[in-house]
Every structure is written in C-alpha cells, then in structure tokens.
Scaffold this active site. Sequence first.
Site, short mmCIF file in Angstrom:
data_model
loop_
_atom_site.label_atom_id
_atom_site.label_comp_id
_atom_site.label_asym_id
_atom_site.label_seq_id
_atom_site.Cartn_x
_atom_site.Cartn_y
_atom_site.Cartn_z
N LYS A 1 4.86 21.87 77.47
CA LYS A 1 5.81 21.22 78.31
C LYS A 1 6.43 22.22 79.57
O LYS A 1 6.66 21.96 80.71
CB LYS A 1 7.12 20.86 77.50
N ARG B 1 18.63 15.04 75.12
CA ARG B 1 18.05 15.59 73.68
C ARG B 1 18.59 14.26 72.85
O ARG B 1 18.19 14.25 71.70
CB ARG B 1 18.31 16.92 73.52
N ARG C 1 0.01 33.74 66.51
CA ARG C 1 0.47 34.75 67.19
C ARG C 1 0.87 35.94 66.18
O ARG C 1 1.67 35.61 65.08
CB ARG C 1 1.78 34.47 68.15
N ARG D 1 6.12 36.93 63.74
CA ARG D 1 7.63 36.69 63.90
C ARG D 1 8.24 35.59 63.02
O ARG D 1 7.49 34.52 62.85
CB ARG D 1 7.92 36.50 65.49
N ARG E 1 11.09 23.27 63.12
CA ARG E 1 11.52 23.18 64.38
C ARG E 1 11.00 21.68 65.01
O ARG E 1 11.46 21.18 65.91
CB ARG E 1 10.91 24.14 65.36
P1 AMP Z 1 15.53 25.12 74.84
O1 AMP Z 1 15.20 26.45 75.62
O2 AMP Z 1 15.09 23.93 75.54
O3 AMP Z 1 14.75 25.15 73.66
O4 AMP Z 1 17.25 25.35 74.66
C1 AMP Z 1 17.47 26.29 74.02
C2 AMP Z 1 18.79 25.91 73.04
O5 AMP Z 1 19.72 25.41 74.02
C3 AMP Z 1 18.40 24.81 72.16
O6 AMP Z 1 18.26 25.42 70.99
C4 AMP Z 1 20.17 24.22 72.10
O7 AMP Z 1 20.94 25.09 71.27
C5 AMP Z 1 20.38 24.42 73.56
N1 AMP Z 1 20.20 23.03 74.40
C6 AMP Z 1 19.11 23.15 75.39
N2 AMP Z 1 19.38 21.70 75.74
C7 AMP Z 1 19.99 20.99 75.11
C8 AMP Z 1 20.73 19.87 75.18
N3 AMP Z 1 19.98 18.71 76.20
N4 AMP Z 1 21.51 19.21 74.20
C9 AMP Z 1 21.99 20.19 73.35
N5 AMP Z 1 21.68 21.58 73.05
C10 AMP Z 1 20.97 21.94 73.97
#
Ligand code: AMP
Length: 225
Positions: free
Chosen positions: A19, A93, A127, A160, A171
């Site tokens: 992505k 999300r 990795r 890791r 995940r």
């Molecule tokens: P990402 O880099 O998109 O994986 O986001 C990192 C973290 O930010 C996620 O694990 C969430 O804790 C939070 N986060 C990012 N986008 C959202 C969203 N749309 N709704 C809720 N939490 C978010």
Amino acid sequence: MGLQSVFRAVIMGAPGSGKGTVSSRIAQSFGLKHLSSGDMLRANIEAKTDLGLLMKSCIDQGQLVPDDVISRLILSSLRGLEKTSWLLDGFPRTVAQAEALDCVYDVDSVINLDVPFQTIRERLTSRWVHLPSGRVYNIDFNPPKKPGLDDVTGEPLVQRDDDSPETVSRRLKDYERQTQPVLEYYRSKGVLETFSGTETNKIWPHVHTFLSRKIPGHKQAMGKA
Ligand code: AMP
C-alpha cells in the site's frame, strides 16, 4: 463524479500489501495529495501535541485510536483542501469513520489492494536481523551467505517481534476483522475497486490504467505506468 474537477480516493490494503509503494506512485503519477493517518498521528507524537501525548499509548499498543479523535484529525486536515485531489491512506478504518467522512465528502474511488495473506506472510517474515550490528537480511532479496548466520561475525540472526509469524498472522487477522465492514460499506456505494495479485509491480499498471480513466485531465498519463 459529475462536473467537479477534483478526485477523492481512499486506498485500502493489509500491512505488507504494498500500500505504501502504490500510494506514493499514485501521488506522484496523478498529483494527488497523499494523507496518511498513521503519519499524521506519528507527527503529533513527535511534536508532543496534546493529541499526540493522549494517543501515544494506544498507538504503541497497536490499538486503534477512538473514531471521533481520528475522524476529527483527518477532517480538519482536509479542511481547506476542497479544491485539491487527495488520497487517504489508513483512514477510514471503521464504518463509523467512513460515515464521518461521508458526511463531508463523496469519495470517488476506493482502491483495494487484495494480496493473498500467504504472500504477505512470506514477505513480512523473510526479514532477519543481526542484533548487535543492526545488519538486516532478506531471505528473498538479500540472503545471508550461510542461512541463519551473520555474514561478518557468523553469529545467529533473529526475527524482530513485529516480523515473527505469530505477530504477522495476528496483524493480518486484526486488519481483516476491522476493515471487512468498511470494504462492504464502499462496495454497497459502488465505489470499491479491487486489485488482486501477488506482486506490487504487476498490480500497479492496473491501478494506473484505472485511475488514468477516472481522473479528469489525466488521459495523457496513460502508458506511463
Ligand atoms: P498505520 O501506520 O496506518 O499502521 O497506523 C499506526 C497506528 O495509528 C495504528 O496502529 C493505530 O493505532 C493508529 N491509527 C492510524 N489510522 C487509524 C484510524 N483510521 N483509526 C484508528 N487508529 C488509527
């Protein structure tokens, strides 16, 4: 899309689906402003804003931040961008977030990258690191000379926590559970476009062709995939 000349898109895809790469290619090829919710939250943490401080523990634990908090953050970043074409990455999300966005903007297309979980698992678990030096190897692109051992010291390599098969599986399951209803939401609105494949470089030309047709004034970009 009617007569408006801006294009509003959302990109969806599991961690490890490519992505990030596809988003930056879209932003570059079509001039869309790329807005990543994760990057925005990390910037808030870095800058120690009230929101960043409040949300840090949530994010550190890999939990979603509350819908109203993230919706407000994203919608306020979109304010002033009424005439700008954008690509949202990481938001929405949840269905509640999609509805909050829907109150303010019509989304023209939702690009869904559909990569088999087995492929993602192989990608993310390939990795290996040598902890004392930080040297990183990748079983596919940059393997150690001797399997499982650091080239320089001959010491064992480890994975890791984030890249361990158990964590990766968790995940992916979390992603599926959280986002399936969002995909359904957009499917029912007729704006979901799914691109399936196992390699980013093979998926990308299809995304490019699709957007070339969708985005006004971008016919000339065709063939540049
Ligand atoms: P990402 O880099 O998109 O994986 O986001 C990192 C973290 O930010 C996620 O694990 C969430 O804790 C939070 N986060 C990012 N986008 C959202 C969203 N749309 N709704 C809720 N939490 C978010």
